[in-house]
Design an enzyme around this catalytic site. Structure first.
Site, PDB file in Angstrom:
ATOM      1  N   HIS A 120      34.158  33.451  40.018  1.00  0.00           N
ATOM      2  CA  HIS A 120      33.093  32.565  40.502  1.00  0.00           C
ATOM      3  C   HIS A 120      31.698  33.059  40.138  1.00  0.00           C
ATOM      4  O   HIS A 120      30.716  32.649  40.746  1.00  0.00           O
ATOM      5  CB  HIS A 120      33.230  32.377  42.024  1.00  0.00           C
ATOM      6  CG  HIS A 120      34.482  31.655  42.432  1.00  0.00           C
ATOM      7  ND1 HIS A 120      34.957  31.609  43.725  1.00  0.00           N
ATOM      8  CD2 HIS A 120      35.370  30.927  41.686  1.00  0.00           C
ATOM      9  CE1 HIS A 120      36.081  30.892  43.759  1.00  0.00           C
ATOM     10  NE2 HIS A 120      36.355  30.479  42.538  1.00  0.00           N
ATOM     11  N   ALA A 233      40.698  44.590  55.996  1.00  0.00           N
ATOM     12  CA  ALA A 233      40.949  45.201  54.683  1.00  0.00           C
ATOM     13  C   ALA A 233      40.427  46.637  54.610  1.00  0.00           C
ATOM     14  O   ALA A 233      41.034  47.491  53.967  1.00  0.00           O
ATOM     15  CB  ALA A 233      40.305  44.344  53.600  1.00  0.00           C
TER      16      ALA A 233
END
Ligand code: OAD
Length: 247
Positions: A120, A233
């Protein structure tokens, strides 16, 4: 109870090609709000999906430029977190590794990841709206948006907007990795936006095991050879590295 971390560690230790897809959740612990978190402050009343389009830019170039300038300033003040560092560590330890990210913040490179496939784009870069060419320097003090030094066109962030095509080279590299990896790690992504969301499926169909790291399993792929490590994470990925290669 199945030891999912132990299982994922065994897969990682044995893997010959590890492909990773990261999303906004991997940068959440660096202080960058995820896409689907409510934005606060100045921009709380703007829907990113309405500002992040070429049409919005042509309609209100100054507003869109300012929105991105504020996000760029906030992002460049953020540092990589233990999840970014652990992914860079995995890259150094496995025979073959491909890191694909939907994030535009550049934090994987900042953590030392050598090759990053940016699906992106990257908010730290700017390009000419007319010529689609990256511009290294621009006037930060004058007109907003600044003008392209080559053609005078308006400058815009080098990110993929809604309705735009993904950079072809990056997309091809991501597809090739999904088709050839034997382990696919999906970290901190909601799997809502294609084509990125199709990568874990593609890998799975081609025979890879999939390990998902997310704070929720909502919207995540489930099934045979798909293992979910629930948690932030920044804790889970370093834990996986320690379980895979205990010192
Ligand atoms: P989202 O904001 O859609 O999803 C973030 C995901 O991260 C969710 O699944 C959360 O549960 C998870 N999450 C949040 N905090 C986490 C943490 N600390 N550890 C692990 N997981 C956590 O972001 P993306 O999936 O990246 O596209 O969104 C994909 C794309 O949608 C973006 O790249 C953007 C947007 O439209 C474009 O701009 C083209």
């Amino acid at each position: 109870m199945t030891d999912v971390v132990g299982l994922a560690a065994a897969l990682l230790r044995e893997a010959r090609h590890v492909a990773v897809l990261t999303g906004a959740g991997v940068s959440a612990e660096s202080g960058i709000p995820t896409f689907r978190d409510a934005l606060s402050g100045l921009w709380a009343s703007y829907d990113p999906e309405e500002l992040a389009t070429p049409q919005a830019f042509l309609r209100q170039p100054e507003l869109v430029w300012d929105w991105y300038a504020e996000r760029r300033a906030a992002i460049t003040a953020c540092a990589p977190n233990p999840a970014h560092h652990a992914l860079a560590e995995i890259e150094r330890r496995v025979p073959r590794f491909t890191l694909v990210t939907q994030n535009i913040d550049g934090l994987h490179a900042a953590a030392g990841s050598a090759t990053v496939v940016e699906l992106h784009g990257n908010i730290r870069r700017v390009k000419c709206f007319d010529e689609d060419v990256v511009v290294e320097q621009w006037d930060t003090a004058g007109e907003r948006p600044p003008r392209c030094p080559r053609c005078g066109g308006m400058l815009r962030p080098d990110v993929v907007w809604f309705g735009e095509l993904l950079p072809e080279r990056a997309l091809r590299a991501a597809w090739a990795a999904a088709e050839s990896c034997d382990l696919f790690l999906s970290v901190g992504t909601s799997n809502l936006v294609v084509p990125a969301a199709s990568l874990p499926w593609m890998a799975h169909r081609a025979g890879a095991s999939v390990v998902v790291v997310n704070t929720t399993d909502e919207g995540q792929h489930k099934g045979d050879r798909i293992h979910c490590l629930l948690g932030p994470a920044g804790t889970v990925v370093p834990g996986l590295v320690r379980a895979t290669w205990p010192e």
